[in-house]
Enzyme design. Structure first.
Site, PDB file in Angstrom:
ATOM      1  N   ASN A   9       0.864  -1.185   0.000  1.00 53.47           N
ATOM      2  CA  ASN A   9       0.000   0.000   0.000  1.00 53.47           C
ATOM      3  C   ASN A   9       0.903   1.238   0.000  1.00 53.47           C
ATOM      4  OD1 ASN A   9      -1.821   2.037   0.534  1.00 53.47           O
ATOM      5  ND2 ASN A   9      -2.344   1.332   2.606  1.00 53.47           N
ATOM      6  N   LYS A  11       0.084   4.279  -0.252  1.00 52.73           N
ATOM      7  CA  LYS A  11      -0.583   5.457   0.323  1.00 52.73           C
ATOM      8  C   LYS A  11      -0.381   6.673  -0.594  1.00 52.73           C
ATOM      9  CE  LYS A  11      -0.157   3.255   4.754  1.00 52.73           C
ATOM     10  NZ  LYS A  11      -0.071   3.337   6.189  1.00 52.73           N
ATOM     11  N   HIS A  95      -9.536   0.965   5.170  1.00 55.66           N
ATOM     12  CA  HIS A  95      -8.222   1.116   5.805  1.00 55.66           C
ATOM     13  C   HIS A  95      -8.377   2.026   7.019  1.00 55.66           C
ATOM     14  CE1 HIS A  95      -4.118   2.466   6.503  1.00 55.66           C
ATOM     15  NE2 HIS A  95      -3.754   1.326   5.952  1.00 55.66           N
ATOM     16  N   GLU A  97      -6.740   4.464   8.072  1.00 56.35           N
ATOM     17  CA  GLU A  97      -6.594   5.902   7.804  1.00 56.35           C
ATOM     18  C   GLU A  97      -7.891   6.463   7.224  1.00 56.35           C
ATOM     19  OE1 GLU A  97      -2.918   5.529   5.634  1.00 56.35           O
ATOM     20  OE2 GLU A  97      -1.959   4.976   7.518  1.00 56.35           O
ATOM     21  N   GLU A 166      -5.299  -5.166  10.848  1.00 56.00           N
ATOM     22  CA  GLU A 166      -4.293  -4.112  11.000  1.00 56.00           C
ATOM     23  C   GLU A 166      -4.553  -3.345  12.293  1.00 56.00           C
ATOM     24  OE1 GLU A 166      -2.412  -2.960   7.029  1.00 56.00           O
ATOM     25  OE2 GLU A 166      -4.168  -1.709   7.276  1.00 56.00           O
ATOM     26  N   GLY A 172       2.425   2.317  10.788  1.00 52.47           N
ATOM     27  CA  GLY A 172       3.338   3.443  10.610  1.00 52.47           C
ATOM     28  C   GLY A 172       4.057   3.858  11.882  1.00 52.47           C
ATOM     29  N   SER A 212       3.504  -2.108  10.369  1.00 53.52           N
ATOM     30  CA  SER A 212       4.960  -2.144  10.551  1.00 53.52           C
ATOM     31  C   SER A 212       5.593  -3.489  10.178  1.00 53.52           C
ATOM     32  CB  SER A 212       5.339  -1.735  11.978  1.00 53.52           C
ATOM     33  OG  SER A 212       4.909  -0.413  12.216  1.00 53.52           O
TER      34      SER A 212
HETATM   35  P1  PGA Z   1       2.874   0.306   7.693  1.00 49.68           P
HETATM   36  O1  PGA Z   1       1.402   0.491   7.088  1.00 49.68           O
HETATM   37  O2  PGA Z   1       3.451  -0.958   7.124  1.00 49.68           O
HETATM   38  O3  PGA Z   1       3.634   1.542   7.254  1.00 49.68           O
HETATM   39  O4  PGA Z   1       2.727   0.243   9.176  1.00 49.68           O
HETATM   40  C1  PGA Z   1       0.545  -0.610   6.917  1.00 49.68           C
HETATM   41  C2  PGA Z   1      -0.767  -0.167   6.340  1.00 49.68           C
HETATM   42  O5  PGA Z   1      -1.199   0.949   6.611  1.00 49.68           O
HETATM   43  O6  PGA Z   1      -1.415  -0.915   5.574  1.00 49.68           O
END
Ligand code: PGA
Length: 256
Positions: A9, A11, A95, A97, A166, A172, A212
């Site tokens: 992803n 983003k 997601h 976010e 997640e 992140g 992460s």
């Molecule tokens: P990340 O994000 O690997 O940077 O923690 C995962 C995600 O948001 O799908």
């Protein structure tokens, strides 16, 4: 046997030059089908170009979001039909976010899920709790509420679905859920699927872990029985680390 997926992803990152460069590097490294499916999720403006670069290759394409209507007066939105049209196979739905920054509700996520399935896409439905919800012990209740809408679908309708656990506190932040914590929630999700749809679908359902994921932790996560791959954010922006994650996943594919 469930074929694991490693999904990147991107983003809101990577312009046209970076998109071409990163896709080029991935194509050079992964030219033939392996034990793991690979998918990337660039931003909307680069999907068409990405789709052309990936033509005839093993790496699949997905989008990061979609709207629930097929077409009409919805300024700024993109439909599932449009995503199919530019060559997407996957779309991320719900997601964290989107849920937290853009306040998407479980009801809206369900509408998007329906639209994605209607368009013939494979939606990756993200679920997961915040740190506060983990600490107050309500995490299973939260994830159950996020899964609840699935019970409206028939078995046939949701065979294209992929799930992703997640935990919001791991996205992140550099903090990964421990393999035990992740496995426990994956097993909980699989039991929920089994209760509502039976053994056939629960045995077949791909459940990714996200938060992460790095080359250093992919193998211990993938070694757990209910973890079928990863949704990778930050580490998917670099060809070296994304490839190392794919490699790690290939080395831990289980026969189930
Ligand atoms: P990340 O994000 O690997 O940077 O923690 C995962 C995600 O948001 O799908």
């Amino acid at each position: 046997m469930r074929t694991p997926i490693i999904a990147g992803n991107w983003k809101m990152n990577n312009g046209s030059a970076e998109t071409r460069e990163l896709i080029g590097q991935l194509i050079r490294r992964f030219s033939c089908r392996s034990k793991v499916s690979i998918a990337i999720f660039p931003s909307f403006p680069y999907l068409y170009e990405s789709s052309r670069l990936l033509e005839g290759k093993v790496i699949r394409l997905g989008a990061q979001d979609l709207h629930w209507e097929t077409q009409g007066a919805f300024t700024g939105e993109v439909s599932g039909m449009m995503l199919r049209d530019v060559g997407c196979d996957y779309v991320i739905v719900g997601h964290s976010e989107r849920r937290h920054i853009f306040k998407e509700s479980n009801e809206q996520v369900l509408l998007k899920l329906k639209a994605a399935l209607r368009a013939g896409l494979h939606p990756i439905l993200c679920v997961g709790e915040t740190l506060e919800e983990r600490e107050d012990g309500s995490m299973e209740q939260v994830v159950r509420a996020q899964l609840k809408g699935l019970s409206e679908f028939t078995l046939e309708e949701i065979t294209n679905l992929v799930l992703a656990y997640e935990p919001v506190w791991a996205i992140g932040t550099g903090k990964t859920a421990s393999p035990e914590e992740a496995q426990n929630m994956h097993a909980f999700i699989r039991r929920w699927i089994q209760k509502h749809f039976g053994n056939y679908l629960s045995d077949k359902m791909i459940i990714l872990y996200g938060g992460s994921v790095k080359p250093e932790n992919i193998k211990e996560l993938m070694a757990r029985p209910d973890i079928d791959g990863a949704l990778v954010g930050g580490a998917s922006l670099d060809a070296g680390s994304f490839s190392a994650i794919i490699q790690g996943a290939c080395e831990t594919v289980k026969e189930n």
